[in-house]
Scaffold this motif. Sequence first.
Motif, PDB file in Angstrom:
ATOM      1  N   SER A  37       0.883  -1.161   0.000  1.00 18.50           N
ATOM      2  CA  SER A  37       0.000   0.000   0.000  1.00 18.50           C
ATOM      3  C   SER A  37       0.918   1.207   0.000  1.00 18.50           C
ATOM      4  O   SER A  37       1.583   1.479   1.007  1.00 18.50           O
ATOM      5  CB  SER A  37      -0.915   0.007   1.224  1.00 18.50           C
ATOM      6  N   GLU A  39       0.237   4.355  -0.187  1.00 14.33           N
ATOM      7  CA  GLU A  39      -0.280   5.584   0.379  1.00 14.33           C
ATOM      8  C   GLU A  39      -0.249   5.476   1.896  1.00 14.33           C
ATOM      9  O   GLU A  39      -0.373   4.397   2.467  1.00 14.33           O
ATOM     10  CB  GLU A  39      -1.727   5.849  -0.084  1.00 14.33           C
ATOM     11  N   THR A 120      -2.090  10.191   1.299  1.00  8.33           N
ATOM     12  CA  THR A 120      -3.346   9.543   0.948  1.00  8.33           C
ATOM     13  C   THR A 120      -4.408  10.590   0.638  1.00  8.33           C
ATOM     14  O   THR A 120      -4.315  11.743   1.076  1.00  8.33           O
ATOM     15  CB  THR A 120      -3.827   8.634   2.091  1.00  8.33           C
TER      16      THR A 120
END
Length: 201
Positions: A37, A39, A120
């Motif tokens: 991931s 972000e 994000t």
Amino acid sequence: KYNGNNLYNKFNSNSNTVTITVNKGTHVVTAERTGVSDEYPGVQKVKITVKNEKGDTISTSVVGSGKSLDVSGRTANGVVEFTVNDLDIGKYNDWKFTSTADNYYYAGSTTLPSFNIDETTPSFTPVLDKSVIYYWDSVVVSGTINTPGNYKPIGTVTATDGERSGTYSLTESDNGHFEITLNNLNVGSKVFTVTYAGDEH
């Protein structure tokens, strides 16, 4: 008459030596990102494989070090996997994984290719406290900024209909929830736009 035994008895026994070095092998370590991931808050899952030069899998201990990385484990069938959570925003280019030397092998190491953890983009859906509005009404625009993990957003939220605007300053205690009151709206069709300015994450 030839007597073979007498001929052989004329030679003494003898021996000689050949010297050679039996070398230790070297671990061949590879690293692969298997779950990511990218972000904030970042998550990286890394698969480490250890083999010898022939391609046989090796059972050994592996340690990983670098920015926000301090892990260790032991391979099973030549493989060990690590998961690192809550990585902050930035570039990561020094994640190094090293096997453990023993009587038969020298240690090997590899560095994971660099990666970035980016800011994000939070989500939210603003709502109005009234479905029918008259020009004398005050209107409350509210919503909740949704962010991944346990992070609590801070920063400024702005609501406007193009003519009137208001702001709300989020603190951690708000848990992302905002309420903005707009007064003295002009008569006519309205489109309310709500903007979250964001923060360092």
